[in-house]
Design a protein around this motif. Sequence first.
Motif, PDB file in Angstrom:
ATOM      1  N   PRO A  55       0.825  -1.215   0.000  1.00  0.00           N
ATOM      2  CA  PRO A  55       0.000   0.000   0.000  1.00  0.00           C
ATOM      3  C   PRO A  55       0.860   1.268   0.000  1.00  0.00           C
ATOM      4  O   PRO A  55       2.012   1.260   0.453  1.00  0.00           O
ATOM      5  N   GLU A  56       0.277   2.364  -0.466  1.00  0.00           N
ATOM      6  CA  GLU A  56       1.026   3.620  -0.615  1.00  0.00           C
ATOM      7  C   GLU A  56       1.531   4.194   0.701  1.00  0.00           C
ATOM      8  O   GLU A  56       2.510   4.933   0.709  1.00  0.00           O
ATOM      9  N   ASP A  57       0.881   3.860   1.829  1.00  0.00           N
ATOM     10  CA  ASP A  57       1.339   4.414   3.110  1.00  0.00           C
ATOM     11  C   ASP A  57       2.413   3.564   3.789  1.00  0.00           C
ATOM     12  O   ASP A  57       2.697   3.726   4.964  1.00  0.00           O
ATOM     13  N   THR A  58       3.048   2.680   3.033  1.00  0.00           N
ATOM     14  CA  THR A  58       4.144   1.861   3.563  1.00  0.00           C
ATOM     15  C   THR A  58       5.413   2.693   3.678  1.00  0.00           C
ATOM     16  O   THR A  58       5.741   3.462   2.780  1.00  0.00           O
ATOM     17  N   ASP A  59       6.128   2.530   4.784  1.00  0.00           N
ATOM     18  CA  ASP A  59       7.447   3.152   4.938  1.00  0.00           C
ATOM     19  C   ASP A  59       8.453   2.262   4.215  1.00  0.00           C
ATOM     20  O   ASP A  59       8.760   1.166   4.681  1.00  0.00           O
ATOM     21  N   PRO A  60       8.992   2.692   3.068  1.00  0.00           N
ATOM     22  CA  PRO A  60       9.852   1.809   2.275  1.00  0.00           C
ATOM     23  C   PRO A  60      11.145   1.405   2.975  1.00  0.00           C
ATOM     24  O   PRO A  60      11.712   0.365   2.667  1.00  0.00           O
ATOM     25  N   LEU A  61      11.588   2.208   3.939  1.00  0.00           N
ATOM     26  CA  LEU A  61      12.828   1.881   4.650  1.00  0.00           C
ATOM     27  C   LEU A  61      12.614   0.864   5.763  1.00  0.00           C
ATOM     28  O   LEU A  61      13.572   0.398   6.372  1.00  0.00           O
ATOM     29  N   SER A  62      11.362   0.511   6.035  1.00  0.00           N
ATOM     30  CA  SER A  62      11.074  -0.401   7.140  1.00  0.00           C
ATOM     31  C   SER A  62      10.856  -1.844   6.675  1.00  0.00           C
ATOM     32  O   SER A  62      10.585  -2.713   7.493  1.00  0.00           O
ATOM     33  N   VAL A  63      10.956  -2.109   5.385  1.00  0.00           N
ATOM     34  CA  VAL A  63      10.684  -3.457   4.873  1.00  0.00           C
ATOM     35  C   VAL A  63      11.763  -4.415   5.355  1.00  0.00           C
ATOM     36  O   VAL A  63      12.958  -4.146   5.228  1.00  0.00           O
ATOM     37  N   SER A  64      11.328  -5.539   5.938  1.00  0.00           N
ATOM     38  CA  SER A  64      12.271  -6.566   6.383  1.00  0.00           C
ATOM     39  C   SER A  64      11.647  -7.932   6.145  1.00  0.00           C
ATOM     40  O   SER A  64      10.439  -8.048   5.930  1.00  0.00           O
ATOM     41  N   CYS A  65      12.474  -8.959   6.162  1.00  0.00           N
ATOM     42  CA  CYS A  65      11.934 -10.309   5.979  1.00  0.00           C
ATOM     43  C   CYS A  65      12.651 -11.282   6.892  1.00  0.00           C
ATOM     44  O   CYS A  65      13.779 -11.065   7.306  1.00  0.00           O
ATOM     45  N   ALA A  66      11.930 -12.369   7.193  1.00  0.00           N
ATOM     46  CA  ALA A  66      12.472 -13.418   8.047  1.00  0.00           C
ATOM     47  C   ALA A  66      11.950 -14.748   7.532  1.00  0.00           C
ATOM     48  O   ALA A  66      10.826 -14.835   7.034  1.00  0.00           O
ATOM     49  N   LEU A  67      12.770 -15.769   7.642  1.00  0.00           N
ATOM     50  CA  LEU A  67      12.401 -17.114   7.223  1.00  0.00           C
ATOM     51  C   LEU A  67      12.258 -17.981   8.467  1.00  0.00           C
ATOM     52  O   LEU A  67      13.198 -18.102   9.250  1.00  0.00           O
ATOM     53  N   THR A  68      11.063 -18.556   8.661  1.00  0.00           N
ATOM     54  CA  THR A  68      10.850 -19.405   9.829  1.00  0.00           C
ATOM     55  C   THR A  68      11.483 -20.771   9.599  1.00  0.00           C
ATOM     56  O   THR A  68      11.802 -21.138   8.462  1.00  0.00           O
ATOM     57  N   GLU A  69      11.635 -21.536  10.663  1.00  0.00           N
ATOM     58  CA  GLU A  69      12.198 -22.885  10.533  1.00  0.00           C
ATOM     59  C   GLU A  69      11.315 -23.784   9.688  1.00  0.00           C
ATOM     60  O   GLU A  69      11.786 -24.726   9.066  1.00  0.00           O
ATOM     61  N   ALA A  70      10.018 -23.498   9.648  1.00  0.00           N
ATOM     62  CA  ALA A  70       9.080 -24.300   8.856  1.00  0.00           C
ATOM     63  C   ALA A  70       9.114 -23.927   7.376  1.00  0.00           C
ATOM     64  O   ALA A  70       8.432 -24.557   6.569  1.00  0.00           O
ATOM     65  N   GLY A  71       9.895 -22.906   7.009  1.00  0.00           N
ATOM     66  CA  GLY A  71      10.006 -22.525   5.611  1.00  0.00           C
ATOM     67  C   GLY A  71       9.011 -21.482   5.155  1.00  0.00           C
ATOM     68  O   GLY A  71       8.763 -21.331   3.967  1.00  0.00           O
ATOM     69  N   THR A  72       8.470 -20.717   6.093  1.00  0.00           N
ATOM     70  CA  THR A  72       7.556 -19.634   5.746  1.00  0.00           C
ATOM     71  C   THR A  72       8.338 -18.328   5.731  1.00  0.00           C
ATOM     72  O   THR A  72       9.006 -17.985   6.708  1.00  0.00           O
ATOM     73  N   LEU A  73       8.264 -17.623   4.617  1.00  0.00           N
ATOM     74  CA  LEU A  73       8.914 -16.326   4.490  1.00  0.00           C
ATOM     75  C   LEU A  73       7.915 -15.261   4.911  1.00  0.00           C
ATOM     76  O   LEU A  73       6.797 -15.208   4.389  1.00  0.00           O
ATOM     77  N   VAL A  74       8.296 -14.419   5.865  1.00  0.00           N
ATOM     78  CA  VAL A  74       7.420 -13.370   6.376  1.00  0.00           C
ATOM     79  C   VAL A  74       8.079 -12.019   6.092  1.00  0.00           C
ATOM     80  O   VAL A  74       9.168 -11.739   6.608  1.00  0.00           O
ATOM     81  N   ILE A  75       7.420 -11.212   5.265  1.00  0.00           N
ATOM     82  CA  ILE A  75       7.909  -9.870   4.942  1.00  0.00           C
ATOM     83  C   ILE A  75       7.030  -8.879   5.676  1.00  0.00           C
ATOM     84  O   ILE A  75       5.802  -8.959   5.580  1.00  0.00           O
ATOM     85  N   THR A  76       7.636  -7.958   6.420  1.00  0.00           N
ATOM     86  CA  THR A  76       6.866  -6.966   7.161  1.00  0.00           C
ATOM     87  C   THR A  76       7.347  -5.572   6.780  1.00  0.00           C
ATOM     88  O   THR A  76       8.504  -5.371   6.423  1.00  0.00           O
ATOM     89  N   ALA A  77       6.416  -4.624   6.865  1.00  0.00           N
ATOM     90  CA  ALA A  77       6.721  -3.219   6.609  1.00  0.00           C
ATOM     91  C   ALA A  77       5.809  -2.375   7.474  1.00  0.00           C
ATOM     92  O   ALA A  77       4.634  -2.707   7.654  1.00  0.00           O
ATOM     93  N   ARG A  78       6.345  -1.277   8.025  1.00  0.00           N
ATOM     94  CA  ARG A  78       5.547  -0.387   8.868  1.00  0.00           C
ATOM     95  C   ARG A  78       4.719   0.560   8.013  1.00  0.00           C
ATOM     96  O   ARG A  78       5.118   0.955   6.928  1.00  0.00           O
ATOM     97  N   ARG A  79       3.566   0.926   8.558  1.00  0.00           N
ATOM     98  CA  ARG A  79       2.763   1.969   7.940  1.00  0.00           C
ATOM     99  C   ARG A  79       3.296   3.315   8.409  1.00  0.00           C
ATOM    100  O   ARG A  79       3.787   3.433   9.511  1.00  0.00           O
ATOM    101  N   ARG A  80       3.175   4.325   7.551  1.00  0.00           N
ATOM    102  CA  ARG A  80       3.619   5.680   7.940  1.00  0.00           C
ATOM    103  C   ARG A  80       2.604   6.318   8.838  1.00  0.00           C
ATOM    104  O   ARG A  80       1.438   6.105   8.775  1.00  0.00           O
TER     105      ARG A  80
END
Length: 80
Positions: A55-80
Amino acid sequence: VRAQGDTYQVVADVSQFEPSDIVVTTSNCHVAIQAEKMAEDGTICDTFTHKCQLPEDTDPLSVSCALTEAGTLVITARRR
């Protein structure tokens, strides 16, 4: 893309790939997940591609990702 409180979240099942096979890129509020599994003979035997627009209100500098042990990729980003 799911909104969860003050963050956005993108979840992908990439359990069939090794962490080194997975590439996540971001550009202009777009997230791209690409993964390729190589066979022993050097050919590509499995691929995964997912693209989405944050979405347009995403803070582009806050995008991060993590891979769980089960193989799920989780990408998170903060809203402005």
